[in-house]
Design a protein around this motif. Structure first.
Motif, mmCIF file in Angstrom:
data_model
loop_
_atom_site.group_PDB
_atom_site.id
_atom_site.type_symbol
_atom_site.label_atom_id
_atom_site.label_comp_id
_atom_site.label_asym_id
_atom_site.label_seq_id
_atom_site.Cartn_x
_atom_site.Cartn_y
_atom_site.Cartn_z
ATOM 1 N N SER A 495 0.773 -1.112 -0.204
ATOM 2 C CA SER A 495 -0.069 0.035 0.009
ATOM 3 C C SER A 495 0.959 1.203 0.063
ATOM 4 O O SER A 495 2.178 1.413 0.221
ATOM 5 N N SER A 496 0.138 2.407 -0.303
ATOM 6 C CA SER A 496 0.688 3.578 -0.263
ATOM 7 C C SER A 496 -0.341 4.711 0.039
ATOM 8 O O SER A 496 -1.672 4.437 0.014
ATOM 9 N N ASP A 497 0.134 5.680 0.657
ATOM 10 C CA ASP A 497 -0.881 6.910 1.106
ATOM 11 C C ASP A 497 -0.945 7.943 -0.055
ATOM 12 O O ASP A 497 -1.698 8.758 0.072
ATOM 13 N N GLY A 498 -0.416 7.519 -1.145
ATOM 14 C CA GLY A 498 -0.430 8.596 -2.308
ATOM 15 C C GLY A 498 0.994 9.228 -2.421
ATOM 16 O O GLY A 498 1.490 9.673 -3.459
ATOM 17 N N VAL A 499 1.520 9.316 -1.276
ATOM 18 C CA VAL A 499 3.051 9.813 -1.192
ATOM 19 C C VAL A 499 4.059 9.094 -0.462
ATOM 20 O O VAL A 499 5.082 9.061 -1.047
ATOM 21 N N VAL A 500 3.714 8.565 0.414
ATOM 22 C CA VAL A 500 4.709 7.556 1.227
ATOM 23 C C VAL A 500 4.329 6.194 1.192
ATOM 24 O O VAL A 500 3.030 5.940 1.729
ATOM 25 N N PRO A 501 5.081 5.163 0.511
ATOM 26 C CA PRO A 501 4.746 3.817 0.523
ATOM 27 C C PRO A 501 4.709 3.127 1.912
ATOM 28 O O PRO A 501 5.589 3.527 2.820
ATOM 29 N N TYR A 502 4.107 2.188 2.137
ATOM 30 C CA TYR A 502 4.217 1.391 3.255
ATOM 31 C C TYR A 502 5.750 0.921 3.465
ATOM 32 O O TYR A 502 6.130 0.969 4.866
ATOM 33 N N TRP A 503 6.557 0.577 2.580
ATOM 34 C CA TRP A 503 7.701 0.175 2.915
ATOM 35 C C TRP A 503 8.663 0.960 3.546
ATOM 36 O O TRP A 503 9.624 0.878 4.307
ATOM 37 N N SER A 504 8.191 2.476 3.228
ATOM 38 C CA SER A 504 8.981 3.567 3.856
ATOM 39 C C SER A 504 8.447 3.977 5.197
ATOM 40 O O SER A 504 9.191 4.541 6.152
ATOM 41 N N SER A 505 7.154 3.725 5.346
ATOM 42 C CA SER A 505 6.647 4.380 6.707
ATOM 43 C C SER A 505 6.477 3.367 7.970
ATOM 44 O O SER A 505 6.340 3.611 9.038
ATOM 45 N N HIS A 506 6.858 1.930 7.482
ATOM 46 C CA HIS A 506 6.580 0.831 8.392
ATOM 47 C C HIS A 506 7.869 1.027 9.230
ATOM 48 O O HIS A 506 9.083 1.248 8.618
ATOM 49 N N LEU A 507 7.815 0.691 10.436
ATOM 50 C CA LEU A 507 9.059 0.465 11.294
ATOM 51 C C LEU A 507 8.936 -0.664 12.261
ATOM 52 O O LEU A 507 7.971 -0.885 13.100
ATOM 53 N N ASP A 508 10.063 -1.467 12.101
ATOM 54 C CA ASP A 508 10.075 -2.652 13.108
ATOM 55 C C ASP A 508 10.178 -2.347 14.652
ATOM 56 O O ASP A 508 10.811 -1.066 14.707
ATOM 57 N N GLY A 509 9.512 -2.808 15.544
ATOM 58 C CA GLY A 509 9.704 -2.587 16.913
ATOM 59 C C GLY A 509 8.784 -1.373 17.250
ATOM 60 O O GLY A 509 8.612 -1.192 18.565
ATOM 61 N N ALA A 510 7.924 -1.124 16.600
ATOM 62 C CA ALA A 510 6.525 0.069 16.817
ATOM 63 C C ALA A 510 5.576 -0.950 17.832
ATOM 64 O O ALA A 510 5.626 -2.109 17.630
ATOM 65 N N LEU A 511 5.310 -0.257 18.874
ATOM 66 C CA LEU A 511 4.536 -0.844 19.965
ATOM 67 C C LEU A 511 3.023 -1.224 19.206
ATOM 68 O O LEU A 511 2.351 -2.061 19.748
ATOM 69 N N SER A 512 2.635 -0.444 18.311
ATOM 70 C CA SER A 512 1.474 -0.595 17.696
ATOM 71 C C SER A 512 1.622 0.086 16.067
ATOM 72 O O SER A 512 2.295 1.029 15.947
ATOM 73 N N GLU A 513 0.908 -0.561 15.072
ATOM 74 C CA GLU A 513 0.745 0.105 13.841
ATOM 75 C C GLU A 513 -0.722 -0.123 13.403
ATOM 76 O O GLU A 513 -1.283 -0.964 13.192
ATOM 77 N N LYS A 514 -1.192 1.071 13.066
ATOM 78 C CA LYS A 514 -2.525 1.123 12.735
ATOM 79 C C LYS A 514 -2.519 1.771 11.124
ATOM 80 O O LYS A 514 -2.117 2.771 10.898
ATOM 81 N N ILE A 515 -3.194 0.925 10.417
ATOM 82 C CA ILE A 515 -3.279 1.222 8.868
ATOM 83 C C ILE A 515 -4.851 1.853 8.819
ATOM 84 O O ILE A 515 -5.873 1.435 9.033
ATOM 85 N N VAL A 516 -4.965 3.026 8.398
ATOM 86 C CA VAL A 516 -6.119 3.853 8.121
ATOM 87 C C VAL A 516 -6.284 4.148 6.744
ATOM 88 O O VAL A 516 -5.572 4.317 5.900
ATOM 89 N N PRO A 517 -7.715 4.051 6.402
ATOM 90 C CA PRO A 517 -7.937 4.249 4.972
ATOM 91 C C PRO A 517 -8.113 6.063 4.646
ATOM 92 O O PRO A 517 -9.009 6.707 4.672
#
Length: 544
Positions: A495-517
């Motif tokens: 996925s992407s938000d139109g500017v930032v793709p998931y591979w760039s915004s994802h961080l290992d080690g995050a206590l939570s990760e929420k994907i929103v539409p």
């Protein structure tokens, strides 16, 4: 037919950052309540008749109305109609004081009334030695209709008192200045209580107080958390700073500052909001509006914003933020640890607050450690401050929203490269680049610069800084969360938000990760705001 030359650079503005939202504020004449005793209705009529041509004369009638309704409340009438009538009368008294230029803070004001003269005096519900109330105006907010995409919902609370906005009498309206305490439209509520010929006006900070005591009885304090914020945005035109600060950051260097949106309270957790590219703190309005409506968050948090010219390379903006946090630490030693929210490039700035760089970034640029690098003195200090840093001990939790941790390919496509060239690089950074080129002989693996970098350059996936910082882990003790948009397609991890793709915004080690539409403005998405609320409540539950 080819589009005009200016279309491409302007289009990148909308691609790289949130779409512009608006705030609508319109004046209107508040209607007097209908369900009131005949004598109060007559006092209200006289108040409105004199409001424009003789505001001081209208004050006595407004006080008489307020006293009559206070008497009904004290007699046990707690109906919404009675509260509303009392609040209306107090609001008209506030209007009269403001328009007549009276100063009941400095000394009691003698106000002629139908049954004799009132002695009107004003005080703060909570004494605040840092404020001189006489320097501020009180503006009743029931005289405004608020709308626009930032204010789809107006957050208010029913109760006793007239909600007001508090603003300094002589603000600096220049667009070269961003949000500052001297021009802040504070959120407050006014009550007036009567004893004999005395009329005691009390100003309550409704972000700190939920109840009010009148003559020994406790009532819920009325509040309007949205309208003062809307007045601030409408009057100060903060949003206009976004593009101009991107294109010419040096001209607006004095707008780089951390600002408190309410009076400092050592018992509250600071929540620091950091905006992104081509943006201002105004972009946080929908989230701020909803979070302050939560009674727990409102009671235990205080909101700060970091505003900066987004044309700066973001490592330099991070340096400015560190300086501001150091200044806050000196001014308010022992403040509670900060919860930081960063949107887009603001998340990149926040990321640098959580990192121990060592000499990794320095070596990435110069191919050797700092002690072996010869740089003129005045430039060396700036570079060391920007490239060599430790994680902040005063930050306890961070929320990244739509953050390009590994860059965005939009920054390196043809539009991005063109727009980057339109950013006027500050002289300090240009002079630093020239000094490096003239003084240092670099090997093939080290720094090569044909010009000083702009903010867009430092968002490129192939940027030297972006690649180097991506290899440095976040400090082990740091707590962080990610909120990521996917434009509603639900195809994460592709996925992407139109500017930032998931591979760039994802961080290992995050206590939570929420994907929103959501598109790139995920910080304004209702699901994202709800997630921030959840995280803040979690933080407050665990905090001392």
């Amino acid at each position: 037919m080819n589009p005009p030359r200016f279309i491409a650079p302007l289009s990148i503005v909308f691609l790289l950052c949130h779409c512009a939202s608006t705030t609508s504020v319109k004046n209107h004449v508040p209607r007097p309540p209908e369900d009131v005793p005949a004598e109060v209705a007559e006092e209200n009529r006289r108040t409105m008749a004199l409001a424009k041509r003789d505001p001081a004369g209208s004050l006595g009638f407004a006080l008489s109305s307020a006293r009559a309704m206070e008497n009904r409340i004290m007699a046990g009438d707690r109906s919404p109609a009675t509260f509303n009538a009392y609040n209306y009368a107090v609001a008209r008294a506030v209007d009269a004081i403001d328009k007549a230029g009276l100063d009941p803070w400095a000394a009691p004001v003698l106000v002629p009334g139908t049954g004799g003269a009132w002695r009107l005096r004003a005080s703060l519900a909570r004494p605040e030695p840092r404020l001189t109330p006489s320097n501020y105006r009180m503006i009743s907010v029931d005289a405004f209709n608020v709308g626009g995409t930032y204010f789809k919902t107006l957050e208010k609370k029913d109760g006793v008192g007239a909600p007001v906005a508090v603003v300094v009498k002589h603000p600096d309206k220049s667009l070269k200045h961003t949000l500052s305490e001297t021009t802040m439209y504070g959120t407050a509520t006014v009550t007036i209580s009567f004893q004999g010929d005395r009329a005691d006006l009390v100003l309550h900070e409704s972000l700190r107080e939920d109840e009010v005591t009148l003559k020994g009885r406790t009532f819920p304090l009325a509040a309007d958390y949205s309208t003062p914020l809307a007045l601030l945005l409408d009057h100060q035109k903060v949003e206009k700073l976004g593009l101009v600060r991107l294109l010419d950051p040096e001209r607006y260097a004095d707008t780089a500052r951390l600002t408190r949106l309410q009076l400092y309270d050592p018992e509250r957790v600071p929540v620091l909001l950091v905006h992104g590219l081509d943006s201002t703190p105004a972009t946080w309005t929908p989230m701020l509006n909803e979070l302050r409506a939560d009674p727990v968050i409102r009671k235990r948090c205080q909101f700060w914003v970091f505003s900066y010219p987004s044309g700066y390379p973001y490592p330099y903006s991070a340096t400015l933020l560190r300086r501001q946090l150091d200044a806050i630490g000196r001014q308010f030693p022992g403040h509670k640890p900060v919860v930081m929210l960063g949107h887009s490039m603001g998340g990149d700035i926040a990321r640098l607050m959580l990192t121990d760089s060592g000499d990794t970034l320095w070596r990435a640029y110069f191919g050797k450690p700092p002690e072996e690098t010869v740089i003129p003195g005045k430039f060396r200090g700036q570079l060391e401050e920007t490239l060599v840093f430790r994680h902040r001990q005063d930050i306890s939790r961070t929320i990244f929203i739509s953050t390009p941790h590994r860059g965005s390919e939009i920054a390196i496509n043809s539009f991005g490269r063109l727009f980057s060239r339109l950013v006027r690089v500050p002289r300090l950074l240009a002079d630093t680049r020239d000094a490096l080129v003239n003084v240092i002989t670099l090997d093939a693996t080290a720094l090569t610069l044909d010009r000083a970098p702009s903010s867009i350059d430092t968002l490129a996936p192939n940027n030297r800084f972006v690649k180097a910082i991506g290899k440095i882990p976040i400090a082990r003790e740091e707590k962080y969360h990610s909120i990521i948009g996917d434009r509603g397609k639900g195809d994460t991890p592709h996925s992407s938000d139109g500017v930032v793709p998931y591979w760039s915004s994802h961080l290992d080690g995050a206590l939570s990760e929420k994907i929103v539409p959501s598109g790139h403005s995920a910080h304004q998405n209702p699901q994202a705001i709800a997630e921030v609320r959840r995280i803040l409540l979690l933080h407050l539950r665990d905090a001392p």
